[in-house]
Design a protein around this motif. Sequence first.
Motif, PDB file in Angstrom:
ATOM      1  N   ASP A  72      55.327  75.950  36.671  1.00  0.00           N
ATOM      2  CA  ASP A  72      54.773  74.909  35.360  1.00  0.00           C
ATOM      3  C   ASP A  72      54.447  73.638  35.487  1.00  0.00           C
ATOM      4  O   ASP A  72      53.865  73.074  34.714  1.00  0.00           O
TER       5      ASP A  72
ATOM      6  N   ASP B  74      45.622  86.356  27.094  1.00  0.00           N
ATOM      7  CA  ASP B  74      44.929  86.681  28.210  1.00  0.00           C
ATOM      8  C   ASP B  74      45.828  87.496  29.032  1.00  0.00           C
ATOM      9  O   ASP B  74      46.810  87.431  28.983  1.00  0.00           O
ATOM     10  N   GLY B  75      45.187  88.000  30.024  1.00  0.00           N
ATOM     11  CA  GLY B  75      45.862  88.862  31.152  1.00  0.00           C
ATOM     12  C   GLY B  75      46.901  88.102  31.840  1.00  0.00           C
ATOM     13  O   GLY B  75      47.946  88.517  32.348  1.00  0.00           O
ATOM     14  N   HIS B  76      46.335  86.688  32.156  1.00  0.00           N
ATOM     15  CA  HIS B  76      47.651  86.090  32.938  1.00  0.00           C
ATOM     16  C   HIS B  76      48.944  85.924  32.229  1.00  0.00           C
ATOM     17  O   HIS B  76      50.020  85.968  32.908  1.00  0.00           O
ATOM     18  N   SER B  77      48.929  85.559  30.666  1.00  0.00           N
ATOM     19  CA  SER B  77      50.007  85.380  30.118  1.00  0.00           C
ATOM     20  C   SER B  77      50.937  86.772  30.137  1.00  0.00           C
ATOM     21  O   SER B  77      51.984  86.795  30.273  1.00  0.00           O
TER      22      SER B  77
ATOM     23  N   ARG C 149      50.855  89.329  32.318  1.00  0.00           N
ATOM     24  CA  ARG C 149      51.376  89.567  33.782  1.00  0.00           C
ATOM     25  C   ARG C 149      52.758  88.551  33.831  1.00  0.00           C
ATOM     26  O   ARG C 149      53.566  89.075  34.559  1.00  0.00           O
ATOM     27  N   ARG C 150      52.576  87.139  33.505  1.00  0.00           N
ATOM     28  CA  ARG C 150      53.669  86.344  33.380  1.00  0.00           C
ATOM     29  C   ARG C 150      54.891  86.944  32.726  1.00  0.00           C
ATOM     30  O   ARG C 150      56.081  86.779  33.216  1.00  0.00           O
ATOM     31  N   TYR C 151      54.501  87.292  31.628  1.00  0.00           N
ATOM     32  CA  TYR C 151      55.846  87.883  30.698  1.00  0.00           C
ATOM     33  C   TYR C 151      56.396  89.333  31.454  1.00  0.00           C
ATOM     34  O   TYR C 151      57.619  89.208  31.471  1.00  0.00           O
TER      35      TYR C 151
ATOM     36  N   LEU D 184      59.379  82.251  33.037  1.00  0.00           N
ATOM     37  CA  LEU D 184      58.236  82.938  32.866  1.00  0.00           C
ATOM     38  C   LEU D 184      58.184  83.777  31.685  1.00  0.00           C
ATOM     39  O   LEU D 184      56.968  83.626  31.224  1.00  0.00           O
TER      40      LEU D 184
ATOM     41  N   ARG E 260      54.420  89.909  22.068  1.00  0.00           N
ATOM     42  CA  ARG E 260      54.608  89.462  23.414  1.00  0.00           C
ATOM     43  C   ARG E 260      56.086  89.482  23.767  1.00  0.00           C
ATOM     44  O   ARG E 260      56.466  90.221  24.762  1.00  0.00           O
TER      45      ARG E 260
END
Length: 351
Positions: A345, A286-289, A291-293, A107, A125
Amino acid sequence: MNLDFMLEPLGDRPSIALIGLLTGTLFGFFAQRSRFCLRSATLEFWRRSGTEKLAVWLFAFSSAVLTTQLFSLLGWFDASTSRQLSSRGSLSGALVGGLLFGIGMVLARGCSSRMLVLAANGNLRALLAGLIFAVTAQASLAGILAPVRLWIANWWTVAPETRNLLGLLSLGHGGGLLFGLLWAAAALFFARRARLFAWGLWGGIGVGLMVALAWLLTYQVSLQAFEPIPVEALSFTGPSASTLMLFLSPPGQPLDFDLGLVPGVALGSFTAAWRGKELKLEGFKDGHSMRRYIFGAMSMGFGGMLAGGCAVGAGISGAAIFALTAWLTLIGMWLGAGLTDKLVDKQGKSP
């Protein structure tokens, strides 16, 4: 091995911190140049999409096993005093923690050591994920998550004498050396298939050699120092938490191997990226990435502390001395990474 030339003028704790700094710097340099990454190796394996990153990881793994077992055969190193073999271990912690760490590294697109290497190259990141990883690791060690960690760890524990795989299987260090040679042969096979670049070969070997060197030097210092010095090698769960607390707590924390290791890795990686003209600021798209990190880093922080090691600490350092819990953690990481890649993924992109 006489280390009086360092211990007498510097003292015990500054000496062990300097060893951490030096081995960490070389590890960071080799890891950056070789693109060493357990996540990429696992994804290549599960997707059957290539063998380049797998070969790099196997070179690091096999060289650590070979050199550590050679040191043991020569009588220069004794792993029995290490935490992984001298204390009671948790099989449930190793399995569950390994799975969580494997999930998290997919993730967050890198394990804890890889995040530190990338952060030193300007990857924001990785910097954010690394900070969250360290905070979560500290919370799991002695904070709000500690009761949960202890609860899971106590599900299934084993005595110290059952943690040494070489002893359980009656193989001895000669058997460990042979095992390392088999994995080195696999590394050469996959490297030839991938037409591995030179730094992939030598950098991967360098990563493994730093693990073995850390085992050797901390052991030798523990024999010659007046203060009790733990026998340890490279790991990034506990050291990341310790380094974080150095900045958050009042000054006066005693110097140790961990406090030299983390800045050393950052320095080595920065130097390698600077020489290779690869320093570059990178952020989130973006925000999704993001949250994933964040979720991945938290999963790795808790999983690594529960398992007692990260992709390097358990997956290479612990495996090199054939600690049962380290091998279970490593298996859990490979399984967790493969399942996450398949379910989250959808095996859509190359690693």
